[in-house]
Design an enzyme around this catalytic site. Structure first.
Site, PDB file in Angstrom:
ATOM      1  N   GLU A  74       0.850  -1.199   0.000  1.00 14.07           N
ATOM      2  CA  GLU A  74       0.000   0.000   0.000  1.00 14.07           C
ATOM      3  C   GLU A  74       0.887   1.252   0.000  1.00 14.07           C
ATOM      4  O   GLU A  74       1.884   1.313   0.735  1.00 14.07           O
ATOM      5  CB  GLU A  74      -0.882  -0.041   1.250  1.00 14.07           C
ATOM      6  N   ALA A 161     -15.337   2.313  -0.285  1.00 19.64           N
ATOM      7  CA  ALA A 161     -14.970   1.293   0.697  1.00 19.64           C
ATOM      8  C   ALA A 161     -13.568   0.759   0.450  1.00 19.64           C
ATOM      9  O   ALA A 161     -13.190  -0.275   0.975  1.00 19.64           O
ATOM     10  CB  ALA A 161     -15.996   0.163   0.675  1.00 19.64           C
ATOM     11  N   GLY A 162     -12.813   1.447  -0.364  1.00 21.77           N
ATOM     12  CA  GLY A 162     -11.429   1.031  -0.587  1.00 21.77           C
ATOM     13  C   GLY A 162     -11.290  -0.095  -1.587  1.00 21.77           C
ATOM     14  O   GLY A 162     -10.246  -0.720  -1.670  1.00 21.77           O
ATOM     15  N   SER A 165     -13.834   1.358  -6.750  1.00 23.12           N
ATOM     16  CA  SER A 165     -14.947   1.447  -7.689  1.00 23.12           C
ATOM     17  C   SER A 165     -14.638   2.440  -8.811  1.00 23.12           C
ATOM     18  O   SER A 165     -15.190   2.328  -9.911  1.00 23.12           O
ATOM     19  CB  SER A 165     -16.236   1.824  -6.965  1.00 23.12           C
ATOM     20  N   ASP A 211      -4.680   0.301  -9.078  1.00 22.80           N
ATOM     21  CA  ASP A 211      -6.088  -0.075  -9.234  1.00 22.80           C
ATOM     22  C   ASP A 211      -6.430  -0.446 -10.675  1.00 22.80           C
ATOM     23  O   ASP A 211      -7.087  -1.459 -10.939  1.00 22.80           O
ATOM     24  CB  ASP A 211      -6.990   1.075  -8.786  1.00 22.80           C
ATOM     25  N   TYR A 285      -3.934  11.833   1.208  1.00 17.15           N
ATOM     26  CA  TYR A 285      -3.329  11.034   0.134  1.00 17.15           C
ATOM     27  C   TYR A 285      -2.357  11.853  -0.715  1.00 17.15           C
ATOM     28  O   TYR A 285      -1.197  11.489  -0.878  1.00 17.15           O
ATOM     29  CB  TYR A 285      -4.417  10.424  -0.762  1.00 17.15           C
TER      30      TYR A 285
HETATM   31  C1  GLA Z   1      -5.475   4.240  -3.818  1.00 13.39           C
HETATM   32  C2  GLA Z   1      -4.818   4.634  -5.134  1.00 13.39           C
HETATM   33  C3  GLA Z   1      -3.743   3.640  -5.539  1.00 13.39           C
HETATM   34  C4  GLA Z   1      -2.779   3.367  -4.387  1.00 13.39           C
HETATM   35  C5  GLA Z   1      -3.535   3.089  -3.095  1.00 13.39           C
HETATM   36  C6  GLA Z   1      -2.611   2.984  -1.915  1.00 13.39           C
HETATM   37  O1  GLA Z   1      -6.192   3.052  -3.987  1.00 13.39           O
HETATM   38  O2  GLA Z   1      -5.789   4.712  -6.137  1.00 13.39           O
HETATM   39  O3  GLA Z   1      -3.073   4.113  -6.675  1.00 13.39           O
HETATM   40  O4  GLA Z   1      -1.871   4.419  -4.230  1.00 13.39           O
HETATM   41  O5  GLA Z   1      -4.495   4.092  -2.800  1.00 13.39           O
HETATM   42  O6  GLA Z   1      -1.825   1.849  -2.038  1.00 13.39           O
END
Ligand code: GLA
Length: 424
Positions: A74, A161-162, A165, A211, A285
């Protein structure tokens, strides 16, 4: 709204506003950006709802983009590092029909919202509408002619929700628009880069490649070990340098994508929603990205992939802790891959725990509700648990040994296939 987001031009809306149906909430995780393909939190399933009801004309393409879970790795993707995601079976579906008036018409079915814009150069807007506009703009800029379409978007992923989407939406939009416009299968590595730029330049989230790559390359039964540096450097198809494994034929490691069998036996991987919406406007972020860039400047390197193990000690805080997270997180991806190959699931659990501790203590991206969720799943017997995605809320990923009772709201997750065209 953080600096990078505003600079992205999309000027995306924050989670604190936009709670009406015309502009859906902005869940806040970069890459989880208020997109219409996700389902409302806590009522995530909208299965069976026909996409594009009332649309006229033949359906020309239907495309599905999956969400993703990241096992470990991550905040490493934008540092040229390693990640271990897998695509899941929930995602976003986009159905295309011809648009006869020359305009692009987008219907976000689940939230009852619409957008209409001209092609090939859509004006910029805020919120969920920037996704389709950005995809059209960047596909066009990449040389694809994109035909006007009526697009109906539906989704089965919980938003914010991580589970990414937004990448699912981008992938479904791109595959549907390319097929609708008569183009064949795209180069998926290039497409992942292009869709990541949609987030950066149109939505305003300075996210990396994790992602979109997971969503475009998902493989049932497998996680994908991504080496983002190699992903960026891998030659385009047909251009593999001679003498390399890639030249010899699609060697995954040479392309930066290495499938790793995810064999859980009777163990289960689940996500549990912390209940905290990712407030991107308030989240750190983009600040974390800026900190990593500053650390590189001070260290005189181009990327944290080149930082040595003593680098954290040469930096002021909090930069030292940020770099220490990135270095150890890359190592945890290697440990997780080794654990999966050895079938050592207790070790995988320990890696998840260590990743969570590092994200919390060194990268400072946890929040109390996420901590409470992690504590709860551990109390229920999880062998390991960690926040998933960008942090500041969202879901917790937990690994449960056989025989343990799962939390009532746990959602089981398993590796599914890649973004793809579906039968019309
Ligand atoms: C989000 C971002 C990814 C990545 C993660 C953290 O999902 O879209 O590119 O940086 O956070 O790992």
């Amino acid at each position: 709204m953080t600096d990078g987001r505003a600079a992205g031009g999309g000027g995306a809306r924050s989670a604190e506003v936009a709670l009406d149906s015309s502009v859906p909430p902005r869940p806040g995780e970069p890459g989880e950006s208020g997109e219409p393909g996700g389902s409302p939190r806590r009522s995530r399933m909208r299965r069976g709802r026909p996409a594009g009801r009332g649309g006229r004309g033949p359906v020309t393409a239907v495309a599905f983009g999956p969400g993703r879970v990241n096992l470990v790795g991550e905040h490493t993707d934008y540092n040229d590092g390693l990640c271990l995601p897998f695509a899941i079976e929930l995602g976003v579906t986009v159905r295309a029909r011809p648009s006869l008036d020359g305009l692009m018409r987008v219907h976000a079915v689940d939230i009852g919202a619409h957008d209409v814009f001209p092609t090939p150069v859509p004006p910029r807007v805020e919120g969920w509408r920037s996704f389709a506009r950005g995809v059209v703009a960047l596909l066009t800029a990449a040389g694809y002619s994109i035909h006007p379409a009526r697009l109906a978007i539906t989704g089965t992923l919980p938003r914010g929700a991580g589970l990414s989407s937004s990448a699912a939406l981008e992938v479904a939009l791109a595959l549907a628009l390319l097929a609708h416009s008569g183009h064949g299968e795209p180069d998926r590595r290039q497409l992942a880069g292009l869709l990541s730029r949609v987030e950066n330049e149109w939505v305003g989230a300075r996210t990396g490649l994790l992602d979109q790559t997971a969503s475009l390359f998902g493989r049932p039964g497998h996680a994908l070990c991504l080496d983002v540096r190699a992903l960026g450097a891998a030659p385009a198809p047909g251009q593999a340098p001679s003498g390399t494994a890639a030249a010899a034929g699609a060697e995954p490691a040479a392309t930066g994508i290495e499938p790793v069998r995810l064999d859980l036996g009777r163990w289960r991987l689940v996500t549990v929603d912390s209940g905290v919406r990712h407030a991107i406007a308030a989240s750190g972020y983009n600040t974390r990205r800026a900190e990593c860039a500053r650390a590189c400047e001070l260290l005189g390197i181009g990327s944290l992939r080149d930082a040595d193990e003593d680098a954290p000690g040469r930096l002021p805080e909090p930069l030292g802790r940020r770099v220490r997270h990135v270095l150890t997180e890359n190592e945890r991806v290697r440990l997780a891959v080794a654990a999966l190959r050895a079938g050592d699931l207790p070790e995988l659990g320990r890696v998840l725990d260590a990743s969570h501790a590092s994200l919390r203590d060194l990268y400072d991206v946890s929040v109390p509700e996420v901590e409470a969720t992690v504590a709860r799943v551990r109390a229920l017997g999880a062998a390991g648990a960690r926040m998933v995605g960008g942090g500041f809320g969202g879901s917790v990923l937990a690994l449960f040994p056989p025989g343990r009772r799962l939390p009532a709201e746990a959602m089981r997750v398993a590796p599914g296939g890649p973004g793809r065209l579906l039968p019309r």
